[in-house]
Design a protein around this motif. Structure first.
Motif, PDB file in Angstrom:
ATOM      1  N   ARG A 171       0.802  -1.171   0.084  1.00  0.00           N
ATOM      2  CA  ARG A 171      -0.649   0.253   0.122  1.00  0.00           C
ATOM      3  C   ARG A 171       1.049   1.311   0.086  1.00  0.00           C
ATOM      4  O   ARG A 171       0.153   2.371  -0.255  1.00  0.00           O
ATOM      5  CB  ARG A 171      -1.162   0.039   0.889  1.00  0.00           C
ATOM      6  CG  ARG A 171      -1.705   1.065   0.646  1.00  0.00           C
ATOM      7  CD  ARG A 171      -3.423   0.705   2.315  1.00  0.00           C
ATOM      8  NE  ARG A 171      -3.210  -0.335   2.319  1.00  0.00           N
ATOM      9  CZ  ARG A 171      -3.565  -0.960   3.182  1.00  0.00           C
ATOM     10  NH1 ARG A 171      -2.935  -1.066   4.712  1.00  0.00           N
ATOM     11  NH2 ARG A 171      -4.539  -1.927   3.561  1.00  0.00           N
ATOM     12  N   PHE A 172       2.061   1.195   0.400  1.00  0.00           N
ATOM     13  CA  PHE A 172       2.563   2.514   0.883  1.00  0.00           C
ATOM     14  C   PHE A 172       3.708   2.248  -0.600  1.00  0.00           C
ATOM     15  O   PHE A 172       4.031   3.887  -1.200  1.00  0.00           O
ATOM     16  CB  PHE A 172       3.749   1.783   1.783  1.00  0.00           C
ATOM     17  CG  PHE A 172       4.719   2.783   1.825  1.00  0.00           C
ATOM     18  CD1 PHE A 172       4.842   4.200   1.711  1.00  0.00           C
ATOM     19  CD2 PHE A 172       6.476   2.907   1.129  1.00  0.00           C
ATOM     20  CE1 PHE A 172       5.741   5.716   2.161  1.00  0.00           C
ATOM     21  CE2 PHE A 172       7.243   4.094   1.159  1.00  0.00           C
ATOM     22  CZ  PHE A 172       6.230   5.395   1.671  1.00  0.00           C
ATOM     23  N   ARG A 177       4.051   5.917  -5.485  1.00  0.00           N
ATOM     24  CA  ARG A 177       3.935   5.704  -6.860  1.00  0.00           C
ATOM     25  C   ARG A 177       3.353   6.584  -7.447  1.00  0.00           C
ATOM     26  O   ARG A 177       3.791   7.930  -8.215  1.00  0.00           O
ATOM     27  CB  ARG A 177       3.977   4.238  -7.185  1.00  0.00           C
ATOM     28  CG  ARG A 177       4.797   3.869  -7.664  1.00  0.00           C
ATOM     29  CD  ARG A 177       4.288   2.280  -8.423  1.00  0.00           C
ATOM     30  NE  ARG A 177       4.669   2.738  -9.866  1.00  0.00           N
ATOM     31  CZ  ARG A 177       4.426   1.592 -10.964  1.00  0.00           C
ATOM     32  NH1 ARG A 177       3.676   0.192 -10.121  1.00  0.00           N
ATOM     33  NH2 ARG A 177       3.936   2.285 -12.165  1.00  0.00           N
ATOM     34  N   ARG A 178       2.398   7.389  -6.749  1.00  0.00           N
ATOM     35  CA  ARG A 178       0.514   8.299  -7.270  1.00  0.00           C
ATOM     36  C   ARG A 178       1.309   9.548  -6.177  1.00  0.00           C
ATOM     37  O   ARG A 178       0.852  10.465  -7.816  1.00  0.00           O
ATOM     38  CB  ARG A 178      -0.803   7.725  -6.291  1.00  0.00           C
ATOM     39  CG  ARG A 178      -1.004   6.766  -7.102  1.00  0.00           C
ATOM     40  CD  ARG A 178      -2.457   6.804  -6.264  1.00  0.00           C
ATOM     41  NE  ARG A 178      -2.356   7.431  -4.696  1.00  0.00           N
ATOM     42  CZ  ARG A 178      -2.456   6.206  -4.056  1.00  0.00           C
ATOM     43  NH1 ARG A 178      -2.402   4.591  -4.356  1.00  0.00           N
ATOM     44  NH2 ARG A 178      -2.676   5.850  -2.645  1.00  0.00           N
ATOM     45  N   GLN A 179       2.135   9.334  -5.540  1.00  0.00           N
ATOM     46  CA  GLN A 179       3.023  11.403  -5.167  1.00  0.00           C
ATOM     47  C   GLN A 179       3.804  11.393  -5.891  1.00  0.00           C
ATOM     48  O   GLN A 179       3.767  12.808  -6.622  1.00  0.00           O
ATOM     49  CB  GLN A 179       3.315  10.973  -3.674  1.00  0.00           C
ATOM     50  CG  GLN A 179       2.338  10.768  -2.272  1.00  0.00           C
ATOM     51  CD  GLN A 179       1.589  11.801  -2.180  1.00  0.00           C
ATOM     52  OE1 GLN A 179       1.724  13.185  -2.580  1.00  0.00           O
ATOM     53  NE2 GLN A 179       0.346  11.874  -2.167  1.00  0.00           N
ATOM     54  N   GLN A 205      11.001   1.796   3.254  1.00  0.00           N
ATOM     55  CA  GLN A 205      10.543   3.072   2.743  1.00  0.00           C
ATOM     56  C   GLN A 205      11.783   3.853   2.258  1.00  0.00           C
ATOM     57  O   GLN A 205      11.042   4.221   0.643  1.00  0.00           O
ATOM     58  CB  GLN A 205       8.996   3.647   3.582  1.00  0.00           C
ATOM     59  CG  GLN A 205       8.271   3.021   4.050  1.00  0.00           C
ATOM     60  CD  GLN A 205       7.131   3.907   5.433  1.00  0.00           C
ATOM     61  OE1 GLN A 205       8.328   4.988   6.063  1.00  0.00           O
ATOM     62  NE2 GLN A 205       6.595   3.532   5.262  1.00  0.00           N
ATOM     63  N   LEU A 206      12.290   4.437   2.451  1.00  0.00           N
ATOM     64  CA  LEU A 206      13.155   5.048   1.769  1.00  0.00           C
ATOM     65  C   LEU A 206      13.888   4.030   0.579  1.00  0.00           C
ATOM     66  O   LEU A 206      13.891   4.908  -0.681  1.00  0.00           O
ATOM     67  CB  LEU A 206      14.625   4.910   3.012  1.00  0.00           C
ATOM     68  CG  LEU A 206      14.177   6.163   4.031  1.00  0.00           C
ATOM     69  CD1 LEU A 206      15.056   6.487   5.185  1.00  0.00           C
ATOM     70  CD2 LEU A 206      13.804   7.857   2.656  1.00  0.00           C
ATOM     71  N   ARG A 207      14.243   2.319   1.125  1.00  0.00           N
ATOM     72  CA  ARG A 207      14.304   1.688  -0.584  1.00  0.00           C
ATOM     73  C   ARG A 207      13.468   1.551  -1.554  1.00  0.00           C
ATOM     74  O   ARG A 207      13.975   2.216  -2.858  1.00  0.00           O
ATOM     75  CB  ARG A 207      15.256   1.042   0.003  1.00  0.00           C
ATOM     76  CG  ARG A 207      15.519  -0.407  -0.596  1.00  0.00           C
ATOM     77  CD  ARG A 207      16.011  -1.693  -0.004  1.00  0.00           C
ATOM     78  NE  ARG A 207      16.755  -2.497  -0.608  1.00  0.00           N
ATOM     79  CZ  ARG A 207      17.261  -3.557  -0.902  1.00  0.00           C
ATOM     80  NH1 ARG A 207      17.563  -3.793   0.456  1.00  0.00           N
ATOM     81  NH2 ARG A 207      17.906  -4.641  -1.761  1.00  0.00           N
ATOM     82  N   LEU A 208      12.295   1.564  -0.944  1.00  0.00           N
ATOM     83  CA  LEU A 208      11.340   1.466  -2.075  1.00  0.00           C
ATOM     84  C   LEU A 208      11.102   2.780  -2.847  1.00  0.00           C
ATOM     85  O   LEU A 208      11.214   3.121  -4.040  1.00  0.00           O
ATOM     86  CB  LEU A 208      10.208   1.583  -1.687  1.00  0.00           C
ATOM     87  CG  LEU A 208       9.590  -0.206  -0.800  1.00  0.00           C
ATOM     88  CD1 LEU A 208       8.409  -0.143  -0.309  1.00  0.00           C
ATOM     89  CD2 LEU A 208       9.733  -1.593  -1.871  1.00  0.00           C
ATOM     90  N   ILE A 209      10.909   4.138  -2.189  1.00  0.00           N
ATOM     91  CA  ILE A 209      10.694   5.379  -3.038  1.00  0.00           C
ATOM     92  C   ILE A 209      12.281   5.593  -3.945  1.00  0.00           C
ATOM     93  O   ILE A 209      12.315   5.901  -5.067  1.00  0.00           O
ATOM     94  CB  ILE A 209      11.182   6.697  -2.014  1.00  0.00           C
ATOM     95  CG1 ILE A 209       9.926   6.980  -1.557  1.00  0.00           C
ATOM     96  CG2 ILE A 209      11.518   7.784  -2.514  1.00  0.00           C
ATOM     97  CD1 ILE A 209       9.584   7.653   0.382  1.00  0.00           C
TER      98      ILE A 209
END
Length: 572
Positions: A171-172, A177-179, A205-209
């Motif tokens: 979900r994060f 991605r939308r942001q 979360q940082l890694r995914l961004i």
């Protein structure tokens, strides 16, 4: 000729040219350790168990030296020309920011066995020199990983598959991605991603961004906020044109350095019919300054060498690969220059046959049909024995000769293997040794499903024998099987009735002109109804010296090797 990291690219066009015109290439490998437990004669060792031991050795120890001897036949002088290259190999990386990063990223490890070190030292092999001055390389697998490394600004992390994460993490990922997509669509200057679950963004979360930015929005950059009211968030902004151009330039230079680091793998890619031309920059192959007079001719040759044409020619027709006790060498070469060895021996056999569809093991040729009580002969002893024969004639090009080299120098050993192949194959062929041999039971790998499907599609409708349903052992034991079916199993052959008649005619002429003492039985001159590799031709003189790959002789001796204590394997 001795090859190291300083002259490798200078001599690469010459080696590729030799590969392009060679009838065969003999190889030899020196390693920092070998499998010490192949099994012992009389013990019940499976092919898989023996392969596993060889695989473990190839993963643990290092290729230190590879010898190449290229051989082609000259019609005007009726002799084979032999040219030898001895390449020291180093797993070390040169010092540069990129290479330092790759060394950490790939984290190569290798061992040296005390037994092998003592052996190499006794034979005057300088291990330190090989490591310091050896030719660099990247395997196919390492080349892929290095390319990913250069294409990423987040070089410390591998790709994370969001579908394998828990529901909250997925979900994060969608939220981030939308942001970012909305920011890029609006052409904003900067925006901040915060943690929708509250608090600072955590490591995942940082890694995914960063992964989203890296893989989907390379025109953006992301920086973690370390101070102020938004501490713990990530600032996303567009790269300005100057920074973007700088990053693209850096990436191109890094990729060029990676291609150069692939080094010796380029030659193996060529020998296996792969693509290599675009990986070589012509500027690497000649000196920027005026070379010594003795090397001026090489410089002119390198400036005009056509890598694309050479690649096309080798894709169409590559030389036969020859070795002495070849199986272990193949395992080390596959692990070092191509990809990690398969767990299963069937996978190894199938992949080797794809890379090198025609191989000859001179030790297998010598030991076939000999009983276990006969004296073992070393490569050096066999070379001395067959070297007494005056025919076939050969000549070692003095420009490529290292007079100081001896046995257990990879280049010298590859030269002995080449001579042994010529003399031994000629002798066995003209004495008809292959006619009445007892066929040993060879281990034949199970073909991958896609190959079975392809064979059944291409050949099943026209042949009474289905290759997917019939074992190769049973086929090899039955002389009445149609030759067209047999040749379909040899992937390098293509049916062509018109040319097969031409080859058969030439072979018959050679037989008629040969001395009667060399003609024990006319049947051993029989050629299958197929042609050689595309663009491969034999002169009438050469055809009488060593049989073409289409001859029944290679059904006995070609594409086979042995594993001590375990039996024989077929690469077909």
């Amino acid at each position: 000729m001795e090859i190291d990291k300083n002259n490798f690219f200078w001599m690469l066009p010459c080696m590729l040219h030799e590969a392009q015109k060679a009838r065969f290439v003999a190889i030899d490998v020196e390693m920092s350790g070998i499998s010490s437990a192949h099994g012992h004669a009389g013990h019940d060792n499976s092919i898989q168990d023996s392969y596993t031991k060889i695989k473990e050795a190839a993963e643990k120890y290092q290729v230190l030296q590879v010898g190449f001897t290229f051989c082609h036949y000259t019609e005007d002088r009726s002799e084979h020309i032999i040219r030898t290259f001895n390449c020291n190999v180093s797993p070390l990386f040169p010092r540069s920011p990129l290479s330092d990063g790759l060394a950490r990223h790939l984290d190569r490890r290798f061992c040296v066995s005390a037994r092998s070190y003592s052996f190499l030292q006794h034979n005057k092999f300088n291990l330190a020199h090989a490591l310091d001055h050896g030719v660099h390389y990247l395997s196919r697998e390492e080349l892929r990983l290095a390319g990913q490394y250069c294409s990423s600004r987040d070089n410390n992390h591998e790709h994370v598959d969001p579908l394998k994460l828990d529901e909250e993490s997925q979900r994060f990922y969608k939220y981030a991605r939308r942001q970012i997509a909305g920011f890029v669509a609006e052409c904003g200057t900067e925006f901040i991603i915060t943690n929708p679950y509250g608090g600072k963004l955590n490591g995942l979360q940082l890694r995914l961004i960063h992964q989203i930015i890296r893989e989907e929005y390379p025109t953006c950059t992301a920086k973690r906020i370390a101070a102020g009211s938004m501490t713990g968030g990530v600032s996303v902004s567009l790269l300005d044109e100057a920074i973007r151009h700088k990053n693209e330039t850096r990436q191109q230079l890094d990729l060029e350095e990676v291609r150069r680091l692939s080094g010796l793998q380029i030659l193996f890619e060529a020998l296996s019919g792969g693509s290599f031309a675009t990986r070589v920059s012509r500027e690497w192959t000649y000196h920027s300054k005026k070379p010594p007079i003795s090397l001026e001719s090489w410089g002119k040759f390198n400036r005009t060498f056509d890598f694309q044409r050479c690649e096309a020619a080798l894709k169409k027709s590559r030389p036969i690969l020859v070795g002495h006790n070849l199986l272990q060498d193949l395992a080390f070469l596959f692990q070092t220059f191509f990809e990690p060895l398969p767990q299963n021996v069937d996978g190894f056999i199938n992949k080797c046959h794809t890379l090198f569809p025609r191989i000859v093991d001179t030790k297998f040729m010598h030991t076939k049909d000999r009983h276990m009580m006969e004296t073992d002969s070393t490569l050096q002893e066999l070379h001395y024995h067959y070297g007494k024969q005056q025919f076939p004639a050969f000549r070692c090009d003095p420009r490529f000769n290292n007079g100081r080299a001896g046995a257990h120098n990879a280049g010298f050993d590859s030269m002995m293997t080449a001579v042994l192949y010529l003399k031994q194959a000629h002798t066995l062929f003209h004495t008809g040794k292959h006619i009445n041999v007892i066929e040993e039971t060879c281990y034949v790998a199970t073909s991958p499903p896609d190959q079975d499907d392809k064979r059944s599609t291409n050949h099943g409708s026209s042949s009474a024998t289905s290759w997917s349903d019939t074992s190769v052992n049973s086929l090899l034991d039955k002389e009445e099987i149609g030759t067209s079916g047999a040749l379909q199993k040899w992937d390098v052959l293509v049916a062509d009735e018109s040319i097969s008649k031409q080859i058969s005619h030439i072979t018959k002429d050679a037989r008629d002109k040969s001395p009667k003492s060399d003609e024990p039985n006319s049947s051993h001159y029989h050629c299958y109804s197929a042609v050689l590799m595309p663009a491969e031709t034999y002169s009438e003189k050469e055809l009488h010296i060593i049989p073409p790959w289409t001859d029944a002789f290679w059904r006995t001796y070609g594409n086979k090797s042995s594993i001590t204590g375990a039996g024989y394997i077929s690469f077909s």
